[in-house]
Design an enzyme around this catalytic site. Structure first.
Site, PDB file in Angstrom:
ATOM      1  N   THR A  28     -20.164 -40.070  20.583  1.00 35.61           N
ATOM      2  CA  THR A  28     -19.711 -41.191  19.754  1.00 35.61           C
ATOM      3  C   THR A  28     -20.082 -40.927  18.297  1.00 35.61           C
ATOM      4  OG1 THR A  28     -20.006 -42.711  21.594  1.00 35.61           O
ATOM      5  CG2 THR A  28     -20.002 -43.688  19.396  1.00 35.61           C
ATOM      6  N   GLY A  29     -19.202 -41.346  17.391  1.00 39.17           N
ATOM      7  CA  GLY A  29     -19.508 -41.192  15.962  1.00 39.17           C
ATOM      8  C   GLY A  29     -18.414 -40.411  15.263  1.00 39.17           C
ATOM      9  N   SER A  30     -18.589 -40.199  13.966  1.00 40.79           N
ATOM     10  CA  SER A  30     -17.520 -39.565  13.188  1.00 40.79           C
ATOM     11  C   SER A  30     -17.335 -38.089  13.561  1.00 40.79           C
ATOM     12  CB  SER A  30     -17.809 -39.710  11.687  1.00 40.79           C
ATOM     13  OG  SER A  30     -19.070 -39.179  11.378  1.00 40.79           O
ATOM     14  N   LYS A  94     -30.753 -39.839  17.964  1.00 40.51           N
ATOM     15  CA  LYS A  94     -29.382 -40.303  18.095  1.00 40.51           C
ATOM     16  C   LYS A  94     -29.378 -41.831  18.190  1.00 40.51           C
ATOM     17  CE  LYS A  94     -26.556 -38.405  20.835  1.00 40.51           C
ATOM     18  NZ  LYS A  94     -25.586 -38.710  19.757  1.00 40.51           N
ATOM     19  N   GLY A  95     -28.186 -42.389  18.025  1.00 41.74           N
ATOM     20  CA  GLY A  95     -28.074 -43.837  18.176  1.00 41.74           C
ATOM     21  C   GLY A  95     -27.708 -44.563  16.897  1.00 41.74           C
ATOM     22  N   GLY A  96     -27.434 -43.788  15.844  1.00 45.59           N
ATOM     23  CA  GLY A  96     -26.989 -44.418  14.598  1.00 45.59           C
ATOM     24  C   GLY A  96     -25.761 -45.294  14.834  1.00 45.59           C
ATOM     25  N   GLU A 103     -24.962 -42.355  25.805  1.00 46.28           N
ATOM     26  CA  GLU A 103     -25.038 -40.943  25.385  1.00 46.28           C
ATOM     27  C   GLU A 103     -26.108 -40.220  26.199  1.00 46.28           C
ATOM     28  OE1 GLU A 103     -23.625 -41.548  20.733  1.00 46.28           O
ATOM     29  OE2 GLU A 103     -25.747 -41.458  21.176  1.00 46.28           O
ATOM     30  N   LYS A 121     -28.225 -32.660   8.746  1.00 46.36           N
ATOM     31  CA  LYS A 121     -28.934 -33.315   9.864  1.00 46.36           C
ATOM     32  C   LYS A 121     -30.148 -32.505  10.343  1.00 46.36           C
ATOM     33  CE  LYS A 121     -25.705 -36.580  10.198  1.00 46.36           C
ATOM     34  NZ  LYS A 121     -24.872 -36.865  11.331  1.00 46.36           N
TER      35      LYS A 121
HETATM   36  C1  5RP Z   1     -24.015 -42.517  17.893  1.00 45.89           C
HETATM   37  C2  5RP Z   1     -24.720 -41.254  17.572  1.00 45.89           C
HETATM   38  C3  5RP Z   1     -24.058 -40.301  16.653  1.00 45.89           C
HETATM   39  O1  5RP Z   1     -23.954 -39.068  17.281  1.00 45.89           O
HETATM   40  C4  5RP Z   1     -24.865 -40.151  15.393  1.00 45.89           C
HETATM   41  O2  5RP Z   1     -25.044 -41.438  14.832  1.00 45.89           O
HETATM   42  C5  5RP Z   1     -24.164 -39.237  14.392  1.00 45.89           C
HETATM   43  O3  5RP Z   1     -23.015 -39.849  13.895  1.00 45.89           O
HETATM   44  P1  5RP Z   1     -22.001 -39.114  12.941  1.00 45.89           P
HETATM   45  O4  5RP Z   1     -21.332 -38.055  13.739  1.00 45.89           O
HETATM   46  O5  5RP Z   1     -21.047 -40.219  12.522  1.00 45.89           O
HETATM   47  O6  5RP Z   1     -22.773 -38.553  11.773  1.00 45.89           O
HETATM   48  O7  5RP Z   1     -25.793 -40.982  18.025  1.00 45.89           O
HETATM   49  O8  5RP Z   1     -24.785 -43.369  18.664  1.00 45.89           O
END
Ligand code: 5RP
Length: 218
Positions: A28-30, A94-96, A103, A121
């Site tokens: 999940t995420g961009s 993780k978890g942003g 996940e 990162k």
């Molecule tokens: C979501 C996550 C994402 O993998 C994490 O926040 C990174 O996000 P992005 O790919 O948008 O930088 O853990 O719960």
């Protein structure tokens, strides 16, 4: 190159880990969104996917990529997902995006976890990024007090409910020197569903997008 271009580059590189005729775990995420978009180009090669969030499931479905229930799947060959922070040991925060519990479940089931991220990162010590903790709503104040005892500053993520109906506390001011130990300790607080440290089951491969290309850490 922008941060988003780096995310797209590593997402495309992760296609190399997709095995024909298997089920793929989707994060999940961009960065994971870029992977979903790239996967659409080879969707006929795979048996289906298991998504770590409703948002990712909707994006997969929009591409016509089959999304399966985890309970109907016995094996996932590879899980591809982003991270908020990673060390060189491939321990992650993780978890942003708030999807940490699903996940962690999909990562646990998967034979291989390929983490995809832009180079910003990579950190020496986890914790500059506030650590997400998913908590049962009635335990919010108790868990917050327990986190303060451990030196953290929990902040309630206003207006956010996880796919599991729970809340998130983002814990600031942690310097996580022993990720496995802290993951176990925080997971044992009554009311904590999942902590966003992925160290007991770290990534197996980290693909980092940088100006000079994709770097691979194992
Ligand atoms: C979501 C996550 C994402 O993998 C994490 O926040 C990174 O996000 P992005 O790919 O948008 O930088 O853990 O719960």
């Amino acid at each position: 190159m922008t941060q988003d271009e780096m995310k797209k580059m590593v997402a495309e590189a992760a296609l190399d880990y997709v095995e024909t005729g298997t089920v793929i775990g989707i994060g999940t995420g961009s960065t994971a969104n870029h992977f979903i978009d790239s996967l659409a180009g080879i969707k006929n090669k795979i048996d289906g996917t298991v998504a770590s969030s409703r948002t990712s499931a909707e994006r997969l479905a929009a591409h016509g990529i089959p999304v399966l229930e985890l309970n109907n799947v016995s094996e996932i060959s590879v899980y591809v997902d982003g991270a908020d922070e990673s060390t060189r040991n491939l321990h992650l925060i993780k978890g942003g995006g708030g999807a940490l519990t699903r996940e962690k479940i999909v990562a646990a089931v998967s034979h291989k976890f390929v983490c995809i991220a832009d180079a910003s990162k990579l950190v020496d010590v986890l914790g500059a990024f506030p650590l997400p903790v998913e908590v049962i709503p009635m335990a919010r104040s108790y868990v917050a007090r327990e986190l303060v005892k451990r030196g953290g500053q929990p902040v309630y993520r206003e207006g956010f409910t996880t796919d599991n109906g729970n809340i998130i506390l983002d814990v600031h001011n942690l310097k996580i020197m022993e990720p496995v130990k802290l993951e176990e300790d925080l997971n044992n607080i009554a009311g904590v569903v999942t902590v966003g440290i992925f160290a007991k089951r770290p990534a197996d491969v980290l693909l980092l997008g940088a100006e000079d290309g994709v770097k691979k850490l194992t």
